[in-house]
Write a protein that holds these residues in place. Structure first.
Motif, PDB file in Angstrom:
ATOM      1  N   VAL A  38       0.861  -1.179   0.000  1.00 19.75           N
ATOM      2  CA  VAL A  38       0.000   0.000   0.000  1.00 19.75           C
ATOM      3  C   VAL A  38       0.900   1.232   0.000  1.00 19.75           C
ATOM      4  CG1 VAL A  38      -1.843   1.229   1.196  1.00 19.75           C
ATOM      5  CG2 VAL A  38      -1.764  -1.273   1.265  1.00 19.75           C
TER       6      VAL A  38
ATOM      7  N   SER B 115      -9.569   4.094  -3.191  1.00 17.35           N
ATOM      8  CA  SER B 115      -8.880   5.381  -3.039  1.00 17.35           C
ATOM      9  C   SER B 115      -7.458   5.256  -2.505  1.00 17.35           C
ATOM     10  CB  SER B 115      -9.687   6.329  -2.126  1.00 17.35           C
ATOM     11  OG  SER B 115      -9.598   5.945  -0.766  1.00 17.35           O
ATOM     12  N   SER B 116      -6.915   4.045  -2.442  1.00 20.52           N
ATOM     13  CA  SER B 116      -5.519   3.876  -2.035  1.00 20.52           C
ATOM     14  C   SER B 116      -4.715   3.308  -3.211  1.00 20.52           C
ATOM     15  CB  SER B 116      -5.395   2.948  -0.826  1.00 20.52           C
ATOM     16  OG  SER B 116      -5.723   1.625  -1.169  1.00 20.52           O
TER      17      SER B 116
ATOM     18  N   ARG C 150      -1.801   1.042  -4.774  1.00 23.82           N
ATOM     19  CA  ARG C 150      -1.144  -0.211  -4.407  1.00 23.82           C
ATOM     20  C   ARG C 150      -0.270  -0.700  -5.550  1.00 23.82           C
ATOM     21  NH1 ARG C 150      -4.572  -3.312  -0.241  1.00 23.82           N
ATOM     22  NH2 ARG C 150      -5.928  -1.684   0.575  1.00 23.82           N
TER      23      ARG C 150
ATOM     24  N   GLN D 217      -5.270   1.301  -8.250  1.00 27.04           N
ATOM     25  CA  GLN D 217      -5.971   2.032  -7.205  1.00 27.04           C
ATOM     26  C   GLN D 217      -7.099   1.171  -6.669  1.00 27.04           C
ATOM     27  OE1 GLN D 217      -8.110   5.724  -8.234  1.00 27.04           O
ATOM     28  NE2 GLN D 217      -7.122   6.701  -6.494  1.00 27.04           N
TER      29      GLN D 217
END
Length: 323
Positions: A153, A181-182, A184, A178
């Motif tokens: 992450v 909303s993170s 990786r 994505q």
């Protein structure tokens, strides 16, 4: 989760790296574990980890390589899944100096959003160390036997792209994506995951992960074969029941006017309703092949169907004559 802890413990135990590699690892751990914060106009360096050995490695390296003191704080956080323990390494007074030393601030004192350029373009040992640091900070590894993935992450798209570029220098194709909303970076091929674990410096965990994955795949294959066999058995049993019902009806239609070999085959079907055609062939006297027994039963049913049709036509003719 236990295997992930083992991987991070093995990586955090590496102590034979040159200073450049240690700097690359510590910079990646800070970048992916938290980063820089401004508190009362002072830069504070803080990084959180789910592995105590990882946090201790960073604290020791900040002291031994950069000459700064840091605080190691245990943080308890309540989540829907229960209590989660994290370990935070924090540098307060010398945060600005450490940020400059690690390259997380550039010469104009602007934050570096990806990874420092001297790491991305550094030697292979530095690149491996950067991946090791990122994994220690925010890496995840699938349990053996499940869909394979190794994932990190990232704090932003720039950091993800830097990690993808670093992987390319190691000869590994990593994907940035994505998720909720993170950002990786993900590896999915089991052989590539095994190679990356080795490159980062976790050969023991790599062998364990590969061995357990192979065991899981073997069990999965065995279960699929067992389910396949069960399905075949159910289909065979259903076919045998249907065939027995047809033979019973054929006997009722034909009465005594049945060739002996066809009668014997039909009787075997009725006497051994759960047996396969191959087993019926062995039970015949003399034994015959399954194709032979199947052919005799088929001719018996065809003969009954022919007689039934003739009887129906004769009945219709008689009715027409009466009319």
């Amino acid at each position: 989760m236990a295997l992930l802890d083992d991987v991070k413990s093995e990586l955090a135990a590496i102590d034979n790296e040159l200073p450049a590699a240690k700097k690359a690892q510590s910079a990646a751990m800070i970048r992916f574990g938290g980063g820089l914060h401004i508190i009362q106009r002072h830069i504070v360096v803080e990084a959180q980890f789910d592995s105590l050995p990882a946090a201790q490695w960073l604290q020791n390296t900040i002291k031994d390589v950069y000459g700064h003191d840091s605080d190691l704080i245990q943080v308890n956080r309540q989540t829907p899944a229960g209590n989660v323990i994290r370990y935070s390494v924090r540098v307060l007074r010398a945060g600005g100096a450490l940020a400059l030393q690690t390259g997380l601030l550039d010469r104009r004192k602007h934050p570096v959003r990806g990874l420092p350029a001297d790491i991305v373009s550094g030697n292979i040992a530095q690149v491996k160390a950067a991946w090791r640091g990122a994994f220690l900070a925010h890496g995840e590894l699938s349990d053996p036997g499940k869909a394979s993935y190794l994932e990190i992450v990232c704090p932003g798209s720039e950091a993800a792209l830097a990690l993808v570029g670093a992987a390319r220098r190691l000869g590994i194709n990593a994907k940035a994506r994505q998720v909720r909303s993170s950002e990786r970076v993900t590896l999915r091929d089991p052989d590539v995951i095994e190679r990356m674990l080795n490159l980062m410096g976790a050969p023991k965990s790599s062998r364990e992960w590969t061995g357990k994955r192979s065991d899981g795949e073997s069990r999965g294959k065995a279960n699929r074969l067992a389910n396949f066999d069960d399905a075949n058995m159910r289909r065979s049993a259903k076919a045998a029941v249907e065939a027995s019902a047809k033979v019973t009806k054929a006997f009722q239609i034909l009465g005594e006017d049945i060739p002996e070999n066809l009668r014997a085959a039909g009787q075997l079907r009725l006497d051994h309703r759960d047996a396969s055609l191959e087993e019926l062939g062995r039970l015949a006297d003399p034994p015959v092949t399954k194709d032979a027994i199947a052919g005799r039963i088929r001719r018996l049913l065809q003969l009954a169907a022919k007689v039934e049709k003739q009887q129906a036509e004769g009945l219709n003719t008689t009715q027409d004559q009466k009319d």
